[in-house]
Design an enzyme around this catalytic site. Structure first.
Site, PDB file in Angstrom:
ATOM      1  N   GLY A  46       0.902  -1.194   0.011  1.00 35.73           N
ATOM      2  CA  GLY A  46       0.012  -0.060  -0.038  1.00 35.73           C
ATOM      3  C   GLY A  46       0.772   0.674   0.000  1.00 35.73           C
ATOM      4  N   GLU A  47      -0.061   1.996   0.663  1.00 29.92           N
ATOM      5  CA  GLU A  47       1.581   3.436   0.999  1.00 29.92           C
ATOM      6  C   GLU A  47       1.722   3.182   2.136  1.00 29.92           C
ATOM      7  OE1 GLU A  47       3.647   6.499   0.631  1.00 29.92           O
ATOM      8  OE2 GLU A  47       1.700   6.924   2.173  1.00 29.92           O
ATOM      9  N   SER A  48       2.508   3.710   2.377  1.00 24.63           N
ATOM     10  CA  SER A  48       3.931   3.462   3.389  1.00 24.63           C
ATOM     11  C   SER A  48       3.268   4.352   4.640  1.00 24.63           C
ATOM     12  CB  SER A  48       5.772   2.704   3.684  1.00 24.63           C
ATOM     13  OG  SER A  48       6.273   3.995   2.977  1.00 24.63           O
ATOM     14  N   CYS A  78       6.302  -5.047   0.374  1.00 25.66           N
ATOM     15  CA  CYS A  78       6.577  -3.600  -0.256  1.00 25.66           C
ATOM     16  C   CYS A  78       6.271  -2.355   1.355  1.00 25.66           C
ATOM     17  CB  CYS A  78       5.402  -4.034  -1.166  1.00 25.66           C
ATOM     18  SG  CYS A  78       5.898  -2.258  -2.458  1.00 25.66           S
ATOM     19  N   ARG A 105      12.413   4.398  -0.106  1.00 26.74           N
ATOM     20  CA  ARG A 105      10.831   3.848  -0.839  1.00 26.74           C
ATOM     21  C   ARG A 105      10.986   4.229  -2.460  1.00 26.74           C
ATOM     22  NH1 ARG A 105       7.822   8.206   0.858  1.00 26.74           N
ATOM     23  NH2 ARG A 105       6.229   7.192   0.968  1.00 26.74           N
ATOM     24  N   ILE A 134       6.138  -3.487  -7.627  1.00 22.99           N
ATOM     25  CA  ILE A 134       5.147  -2.795  -7.861  1.00 22.99           C
ATOM     26  C   ILE A 134       5.381  -1.097  -6.756  1.00 22.99           C
ATOM     27  CG2 ILE A 134       2.673  -1.309  -7.419  1.00 22.99           C
ATOM     28  CD1 ILE A 134       1.713  -4.919  -7.564  1.00 22.99           C
ATOM     29  N   ARG A 135       6.482  -0.048  -7.893  1.00 23.91           N
ATOM     30  CA  ARG A 135       6.383   1.020  -6.455  1.00 23.91           C
ATOM     31  C   ARG A 135       7.007   0.602  -5.687  1.00 23.91           C
ATOM     32  NH1 ARG A 135       2.241   4.549  -4.796  1.00 23.91           N
ATOM     33  NH2 ARG A 135       3.583   5.425  -3.940  1.00 23.91           N
ATOM     34  N   HIS A 170       5.488  -8.585  -4.218  1.00 27.53           N
ATOM     35  CA  HIS A 170       4.024  -8.789  -3.526  1.00 27.53           C
ATOM     36  C   HIS A 170       4.046 -10.937  -4.238  1.00 27.53           C
ATOM     37  CE1 HIS A 170       2.338  -5.018  -2.825  1.00 27.53           C
ATOM     38  NE2 HIS A 170       3.545  -4.970  -3.516  1.00 27.53           N
ATOM     39  N   GLU A 172       1.753 -12.634  -2.597  1.00 25.49           N
ATOM     40  CA  GLU A 172       0.056 -12.419  -2.306  1.00 25.49           C
ATOM     41  C   GLU A 172      -0.295 -12.194  -3.945  1.00 25.49           C
ATOM     42  OE1 GLU A 172       0.792  -8.466  -0.955  1.00 25.49           O
ATOM     43  OE2 GLU A 172       1.717  -9.689  -2.000  1.00 25.49           O
TER      44      GLU A 172
END
Length: 188
Positions: A46-48, A78, A105, A134-135, A170, A172
């Protein structure tokens, strides 16, 4: 066995599906009282910065830190890896700060720079693991007892430190359950 999955943001449902495919109950965690009785915890991507702020707002940061310091196995993917790291380059965002790692990041670029690659991960066996980035962050530096389990372009993308496991990718989002299975073996 019940494994908690922090359900603030990110692919928490996919982590639960991976756990269930391995015959383990995954439970969504949004409040500190839901941590009781779990055998391990997954912190998804997600966005940390957002996840860290939400963990503070919902009073989860300190309880999770306390449980992990007491030996609860925690697996971060991530953004979860970023939150586990002691140092985040250029950021003072809320974090658990449990792993002897220095993280960059969004190190592999923006969303449009996301990619997939086959990684050699010896602890998972000889067959490469198809990893989705992803990012993604990477770990610039670790200190013992943290140990690198996988690298990509000389950057650490999977690390373990005792009861803590982290990936920049990721697992998952693939059908390959070996990383989740490795985490379950850490739990015992």
């Amino acid at each position: 066995m019940r494994i908690g999955v922090l359900a603030m943001q990110g692919a928490f449902r996919e982590h639960i599906q991976s756990l269930e495919a391995l015959g383990v109950q995954g439970v969504e965690i949004r409040h500190a009282n839901q941590l009781e009785g779990i055998a391990g915890l997954i912190i998804p991507g997600g966005e940390s910065t957002t996840i860290g702020k939400l963990m503070v707002e919902f009073n989860l940061l300190e309880p999770v830190r306390h449980l992990a310091e007491g030996g609860l196995p925690v697996f971060g993917t991530c953004a979860g890896m970023v939150l586990l790291a002691r140092d985040i380059i250029g950021s003072d965002q809320p974090r658990l700060g449990l792993m002897n790692a220095r993280v960059q990041r969004n190190a592999f670029g923006r969303q449009v720079d996301s990619f997939e690659v086959d990684l050699e991960i010896p602890v998972l066996g000889e067959e490469p693991f198809h990893a989705v980035f992803i990012r993604a962050p990477y770990i610039e530096e670790i200190e013992p007892p943290a140990e690198a389990l996988a690298t990509f372009k000389d950057k650490i993308v999977m690390v373990r430190q005792g009861n803590l496991l982290a990936t920049a990718f990721h697992p998952e989002l693939t059908k390959d359950l070996r990383v989740h299975s490795y985490f379950l073996k850490m739990i015992g």
